[in-house]
Design an enzyme around this catalytic site. Sequence first.
Site, PDB file in Angstrom:
ATOM      1  N   CYS A  65      -0.443  14.826  -6.250  1.00 30.50           N
ATOM      2  CA  CYS A  65      -1.005  14.041  -7.481  1.00 30.50           C
ATOM      3  C   CYS A  65      -2.043  13.092  -7.076  1.00 30.50           C
ATOM      4  O   CYS A  65      -1.980  12.593  -6.112  1.00 30.50           O
ATOM      5  CB  CYS A  65       0.165  13.369  -8.056  1.00 30.50           C
ATOM      6  SG  CYS A  65      -0.348  12.177  -9.559  1.00 30.50           S
TER       7      CYS A  65
ATOM      8  N   CYS B 148      -3.654  11.295  -9.781  1.00 35.05           N
ATOM      9  CA  CYS B 148      -3.835  10.411 -11.099  1.00 35.05           C
ATOM     10  C   CYS B 148      -2.700   9.180 -11.005  1.00 35.05           C
ATOM     11  O   CYS B 148      -2.672   8.277 -11.870  1.00 35.05           O
ATOM     12  CB  CYS B 148      -3.786  11.220 -12.367  1.00 35.05           C
ATOM     13  SG  CYS B 148      -2.071  11.979 -12.666  1.00 35.05           S
TER      14      CYS B 148
ATOM     15  N   HIS C 148      -1.719  14.740 -14.911  1.00 35.82           N
ATOM     16  CA  HIS C 148      -3.177  14.551 -15.007  1.00 35.82           C
ATOM     17  C   HIS C 148      -4.158  15.145 -16.336  1.00 35.82           C
ATOM     18  O   HIS C 148      -4.902  14.571 -16.772  1.00 35.82           O
ATOM     19  CB  HIS C 148      -3.960  14.804 -13.761  1.00 35.82           C
ATOM     20  CG  HIS C 148      -3.886  16.394 -13.548  1.00 35.82           C
ATOM     21  ND1 HIS C 148      -3.087  16.958 -12.651  1.00 35.82           N
ATOM     22  CD2 HIS C 148      -4.945  17.354 -13.955  1.00 35.82           C
ATOM     23  CE1 HIS C 148      -3.146  18.297 -12.757  1.00 35.82           C
ATOM     24  NE2 HIS C 148      -4.219  18.702 -13.639  1.00 35.82           N
TER      25      HIS C 148
ATOM     26  N   LYS D 158       1.011  -1.080  -0.007  1.00 38.60           N
ATOM     27  CA  LYS D 158       0.037   0.030  -0.041  1.00 38.60           C
ATOM     28  C   LYS D 158       0.980   1.244  -0.117  1.00 38.60           C
ATOM     29  O   LYS D 158       2.025   1.303   0.918  1.00 38.60           O
ATOM     30  CB  LYS D 158      -0.903   0.162   1.022  1.00 38.60           C
ATOM     31  CG  LYS D 158      -1.924   1.070   1.084  1.00 38.60           C
ATOM     32  CD  LYS D 158      -2.750   0.933   2.487  1.00 38.60           C
ATOM     33  CE  LYS D 158      -3.704   0.073   2.492  1.00 38.60           C
ATOM     34  NZ  LYS D 158      -4.792   0.058   3.533  1.00 38.60           N
TER      35      LYS D 158
ATOM     36  N   CYS E 254       2.151  16.933  -7.489  1.00 39.94           N
ATOM     37  CA  CYS E 254       1.602  16.971  -8.910  1.00 39.94           C
ATOM     38  C   CYS E 254       2.636  17.796  -9.778  1.00 39.94           C
ATOM     39  O   CYS E 254       3.182  18.454  -9.589  1.00 39.94           O
ATOM     40  CB  CYS E 254       0.449  17.748  -8.829  1.00 39.94           C
ATOM     41  SG  CYS E 254      -0.589  17.935 -10.553  1.00 39.94           S
TER      42      CYS E 254
END
Length: 108
Positions: free
Chosen positions: A72, A74, A87, A55, A83
């Site tokens: 982020c 995506c 995306h 995980k 990020c």
Amino acid sequence: MGLSSDSPVRVEWIAAVTFAAGTAALGYLAYKKFYAKESRTKAMVNLQIQKDNPKVVHAFDMEDLGDKAVYCRCWRSKKFPFCDGAHIKHNEETGDNVGPLIIKKKET
């Protein structure tokens, strides 16, 4: 050669075929509605980030964030967990609408 009351086997056969065709049509429609969508939506989201971990979790202290942090969602960012705008390309390719998680201090 028409149907008459003299041919009960033929009438029963037509009734059985009609019932089977109706049942098959209903079964097919139920399958398309409930199961076909499930199989195409269960795609892997994380394609490359920390695949050796069961995980992926990142924790940050609020004091370390500064005034603003952009994360982020995506899983395509080269600077993950931050990020980098990946995306945008992901959304164009997949029709998705994912965007970043933006955390900032509350303005007083």
